[in-house]
Design an enzyme around this catalytic site. Structure first.
Site, PDB file in Angstrom:
ATOM      1  N   LYS A 103      87.544 -53.283 -49.085  1.00  0.00           N
ATOM      2  CA  LYS A 103      86.486 -54.252 -48.726  1.00  0.00           C
ATOM      3  C   LYS A 103      85.318 -53.597 -48.017  1.00  0.00           C
ATOM      4  CE  LYS A 103      89.914 -54.288 -45.456  1.00  0.00           C
ATOM      5  NZ  LYS A 103      91.328 -54.549 -45.346  1.00  0.00           N
ATOM      6  N   GLU A 127      89.125 -57.731 -56.248  1.00  0.00           N
ATOM      7  CA  GLU A 127      89.828 -58.926 -55.752  1.00  0.00           C
ATOM      8  C   GLU A 127      90.689 -58.628 -54.525  1.00  0.00           C
ATOM      9  OE1 GLU A 127      90.596 -62.388 -55.198  1.00  0.00           O
ATOM     10  OE2 GLU A 127      90.258 -62.496 -57.347  1.00  0.00           O
ATOM     11  N   GLY A 132      93.725 -60.338 -49.356  1.00  0.00           N
ATOM     12  CA  GLY A 132      94.945 -59.748 -49.935  1.00  0.00           C
ATOM     13  C   GLY A 132      95.349 -60.351 -51.263  1.00  0.00           C
ATOM     14  N   GLU A 187      94.465 -52.891 -38.933  1.00  0.00           N
ATOM     15  CA  GLU A 187      93.778 -51.760 -39.578  1.00  0.00           C
ATOM     16  C   GLU A 187      94.043 -50.509 -38.747  1.00  0.00           C
ATOM     17  OE1 GLU A 187      91.567 -52.000 -42.497  1.00  0.00           O
ATOM     18  OE2 GLU A 187      92.752 -53.816 -42.537  1.00  0.00           O
ATOM     19  N   ASP A 198      86.402 -56.310 -39.968  1.00  0.00           N
ATOM     20  CA  ASP A 198      87.154 -56.457 -41.223  1.00  0.00           C
ATOM     21  C   ASP A 198      86.836 -57.821 -41.865  1.00  0.00           C
ATOM     22  OD1 ASP A 198      89.542 -55.679 -43.021  1.00  0.00           O
ATOM     23  OD2 ASP A 198      90.154 -57.624 -42.219  1.00  0.00           O
ATOM     24  N   LYS A 202      84.869 -58.844 -45.547  1.00  0.00           N
ATOM     25  CA  LYS A 202      85.389 -59.783 -46.549  1.00  0.00           C
ATOM     26  C   LYS A 202      84.423 -60.964 -46.746  1.00  0.00           C
ATOM     27  CE  LYS A 202      90.095 -58.471 -45.271  1.00  0.00           C
ATOM     28  NZ  LYS A 202      91.182 -58.738 -44.315  1.00  0.00           N
TER      29      LYS A 202
END
Ligand code: HSE
Length: 433
Positions: A103, A127, A132, A187, A198, A202
């Site tokens: 990502k 994807e 996830g 992470e 993060d 996304k």
């Protein structure tokens, strides 16, 4: 049946899961893809004698995979920014399709990567980078193709959701973070999880896929959960809300809101029930209304499920020599709209405000009068006399939806009052309308 060759770069959690699921479900996957998906090479930058690859050639040079003329699809699972970018650009240059779970790479370098991929006529699919195993990119890109998507809101970091869930039982932030790290959810650098980076990666991808705009990660607003206290969690609950770390993207006028921050959500809303490491994404389309996508946002085989779904898509195109390509972001590159990310002062939200006040007559009246001067309508107000400490009393206010600029100014004025101690705690609230 034709063979389509894939090369896997990275044999960590997701790489291992992808290898195992591709092998275990090979005939099922071939039936769906219309071709055999053959792992022709695996690379990991560290030796992996512990992993049984059978006869598949293994190399510690990940560039061997992109330079292998037999490889049709490169699966990039090494993570990080720079080496991953070099690897993906080299794969594109060599005319290979790319599937990635990265990502950070797509959010930061995606515009450049798609431009290069389009010039070469190859597919780049991602994807697995968002939520996830939940197929939310495909849902928006294809399933909701009829809609003008107006807003997206999601719990898109499992570690943060785990921490906030555990804090409802009164546990402290630091203690739960340690547990999340031990459980392997976080992470490599856990500040990416708890400071919202993060989730912002996304959200950037979700917004571009939903609205058909270029990726604008550098303009996303991120606020973490490290300052959230069990005290505010408990008081939000008392007002009928739950604190979640949300990524929110919304069309507004000639721009978009793009923001990650702790958010009060109504306890009765489905998203408030999403606990632990699970993820959920709400998407509002003008035709369909609100839809919710829920499931595991991380994990070896859960993420592999999304990686392999992309591999199947790409393999179908390779096996049939099809020139048909679903555009990277669901919109043709030339059809992307120039909708800039709005400054935070222009966003609209409701707000939870907690003020520590001296227990004097008239303090509440002064606070209410400042809010009114700034055009802020109060939805509820609670003064907790029972929690009086050193002569200070908490005043908790929930506002109706207003522009952030108004709230910033009101907070400045409230903090300037002689009867107010310290800074006002401000948490945004969302009613999903
Ligand atoms: N650290 C991430 C999370 C992993 O907690 O959601 C999946 O991106």
């Amino acid at each position: 049946m034709k063979d389509v060759n894939v090369g896997i770069c990275g044999l960590g959690t997701v790489g291992g899961g992808t290898f195992n699921v591709l092998n275990r479900n090979a005939s099922q996957i071939a039936g769906r893809a219309g071709c055999n998906i053959r792992i022709s090479r695996v690379a990991s930058r560290t030796e992996r004698t512990d992993f049984d690859l059978g006869d598949i050639p293994f190399t510690t040079d990940i560039f061997d995979v992109v330079n292998d003329p037999d490889v049709d699809i490169v699966i990039e699972l090494i993570g990080g920014y720079e080496t991953a970018k070099e690897l993906v650009m080299a794969a594109i240059k060599n005319g290979k399709h790319v599937v990635t779970a990265n990502k950070a790479l797509i959010a930061v370098h995606g515009n450049e990567i798609f431009e290069a991929a389009e010039a070469k006529g190859v597919i780049v699919a991602f994807e697995a980078g968002v939520a996830g195993g939940i197929p939310v990119i495909k849902a928006m890109r294809e399933g909701l193709a009829a809609n003008r998507i107006d807003w997206i809101a999601g719990i898109i970091n499992g570690t943060g959701n785990f921490i906030l869930t555990e804090m409802r039982a009164g546990r402290e932030f630091g203690d739960v973070l340690k547990e999340a790290q031990q459980l392997g959810y976080a992470e490599a650098d856990p500040t990416f999880d708890v400071e919202g980076i993060d989730a912002a990666h996304k959200l950037t991808i979700l917004a571009s896929t939903g609205f058909g705009v270029p990726l604008q990660f550098e303009r996303a607003y991120t606020e973490g959960i490290s300052k959230i206290t069990p005290y505010d969690i408990a008081h939000a609950e008392m007002l009928g809300y739950r604190i979640k770390h949300l990524g929110i993207a919304r069309r507004r006028g000639n721009g978009i809101e793009l923001r990650v921050h702790p958010t009060l959500v109504p306890q009765g809303h489905l998203i408030a029930q999403v606990d632990g490491v699970l993820n959920a994404v709400l998407v509002d389309g003008d035709a369909v209304g609100q839809t919710l996508y829920y499931g595991p946002g991380a994990g070896d085989e859960a993420t592999a499920s999304a990686v392999i779904a992309d591999v199947v898509d790409v393999a179908r195109a390779v096996a049939t020599d099809s020139s048909h390509r679903v555009p990277y972001l669901g919109f043709s590159q030339g059809a992307l709209e120039d909708l800039p990310v709005l400054p935070m002062e222009d966003i609209q939200s409701a707000y939870y405000l907690r003020i520590q006040a001296e227990d004097h007559p008239g303090v509440l009246a002064k606070v209410a009068s400042i809010l009114s001067e700034h055009g802020i309508n109060i939805e509820s107000i609670v003064q907790k006399e029972s929690e009086l400490e050193d002569g200070k009393i908490p005043v908790i206010i929930l506002t109706h939806t207003v522009q952030e600029r108004q709230v910033n100014r009101a907070i400045e004025d409230i903090e300037a009052l002689a009867d107010i101690v310290g800074q006002v705690v401000r948490i945004r609230a969302e009613n999903f309308s």
